[in-house]
Design a protein around this motif. Sequence first.
Motif, short mmCIF file in Angstrom:
data_model
loop_
_atom_site.label_atom_id
_atom_site.label_comp_id
_atom_site.label_asym_id
_atom_site.label_seq_id
_atom_site.Cartn_x
_atom_site.Cartn_y
_atom_site.Cartn_z
N LEU A 1 0.82 -1.20 0.00
CA LEU A 1 0.00 0.00 0.00
C LEU A 1 0.87 1.26 0.00
N LEU B 1 -8.21 6.36 -0.52
CA LEU B 1 -7.97 5.69 0.77
C LEU B 1 -8.54 6.47 1.95
N VAL C 1 -5.25 -1.73 -4.22
CA VAL C 1 -5.45 -0.99 -2.98
C VAL C 1 -6.57 -1.63 -2.17
N ILE D 1 -6.34 -3.13 1.59
CA ILE D 1 -7.15 -2.71 2.73
C ILE D 1 -7.78 -3.93 3.38
#
Length: 612
Positions: free
Chosen positions: A472, A486, A553, A557
């Motif tokens: 990330l 994000l 991404v 997460i």
Amino acid sequence: MMTALIPEETIEEIRRSLNIVNVVSEYVVLKRTGRNYVGLCPFHQEKTPSFMVSHEKQIYHCFGCGQGGNVISFLMEIEKTTFPEAVKILAEKAGIRLPEKTLSFAGQEQTKEKDILFKVVKLAAAYYEYVLFNSSAGMQALNYLKSRNIKEETARRFKLGFAPDSWEALLKFMKKRDITEEILLKAGLVTLNSDKNGYYDRFRKRLIFPIADRKGRIVGFGGRVLGASEPKYLNSPQTYIFDKSRLLYGLHLAGNAIRKEGYALVFEGYMDVITAAQAGIKNAVASMGTALSFEQARQLRLLGKDVVISYDPDTAGQVATLRGLKILKKAGCNVKVAELPEGMDPDAYIKNKGPENFKKEIIGASLPLVEYQLKKIKENYNLQKAQDKASFLRDSLEVLSEIEDILERESYTRKIEEELELTGGALRQELKKARRRKIATDNTNNLAEKGKNRSISAGFFIDPGEVAERKLISLVLANPLLLGYLKGKLKGEDFNNSVYGALFSELLYLFENGKHIDIGAFINSKRDNKVQSLLAELYFEEEEEEELQKKIVEDCIKKIFITNIGNKKKNIEAQMQEIESKKENQEINSLLQEWQRLRKLEDLFRFGEGRD
Ligand SMILES: [Zn+2]
């Protein structure tokens, strides 16, 4: 803090006005690939380049040994300097004046000490030179030089000198100028008595060859004895400014000629270099010992690819010599070996036969390293005997298996096959095996090498949560706009690894405050070398297509949360076990509820909405 005395703006200004690609290019041959540059790492030995430099972000990173950072940390590492010293050197390059008194105390002390040593050594050189040309004591040495046909002009060019036959001539000279014995000891000019109560001149009754660094600053001396005493040659000891393994004698004078001639000549002795230069062969340096170091090889490589070695015949074939030649090859040089007739050194050959003949007969007949090695092996055996033939093949195999270039390997293999009239491919079979062994050993060595210097990233590849956190950060470094996506989904506290968490918080903070994020400046501004090096590594690691980034991404997460939840669950399980043993039911119930909630949350992350 060590750097508090150099204003941040000044450091920033220096960084902005220098291009890391140019600075690194003074030490490493860089090639452009896409948006980055690559080269052979100057900090570890390698054959395939894994050293990356980003012009855009002004950072570097080596995937082999893990070194990385900005232009300042590069200079600190390669010149072995402190932070203030590196800033000072770079400021000079950039033409920026540093405010007075900017060096910290420790840095100042160290720089001051080096400066003092440079001055003292220079003064000593001037003293020795004076004694040689202007004193009766120098007559003996002048006569010696005359006997070796060295002209005064040449002696002056190489700043030759003479240390008189005295225990304290230099000592007295220096003391009169208020230079202490401690400094002289640190400069390697005097020696401490074995009973530790007195100092005496290190060089006595010796012809003095000052040894300079690349910039031409004298850093130490070689002394050749006049007369019969031992040792014949004596060098300065290792000091703050003198490290024999990092120096090549005459390099500062030979650089231009090496570039012009297209190759560097490497001799063994000072006299070889001096005689050659006097005869017009100015592209020669001396290695001061036959085993070249990687650092010496690197310096030669920067001046050009081609290197011709011309050592004395009795040392040329020695194991240490060969090791040095292989190091040259590893540094990317084309190495040739020029052989001299038995009993001759370059100095004697040039004197007897003249420089033109030396170029034609010796340099002209030089052999590529592999060919030379094979020739040497052959000299050991009588190939008419079967036993010797087998030994010859065994030894040759070792040389052949080290050739990286497949065409080159093939051509030498064929040559040997033809010469020994080998058929049936037995040699090739053996060669294949030897190659596999070689590659396996290299890989093991590389892995061991990579394991070093990597404390900060140790264990990253074990925990999938940490892999995601790392990924990330590297994605954000490649594309800071992802922070918009994000934002609100992830916080620094969600990270398991506190370093990644802190970096994420910082980046998010910059983004949320509407600041344009300049990743190059962000990485460059990091003062902690480990963090800076980590960021450089993460930056170069990232190669995802932009369309894929969001998807990755999201995956990251997810993995981060799943790992977090998993950790919390484990924590509760441990607590439950502890309480269970105490039979406190009420508490167990509430823990169980929390555990079940987490379990559901975990499923939600894993499989999405609407599962129960
Ligand atoms: Zn490296």
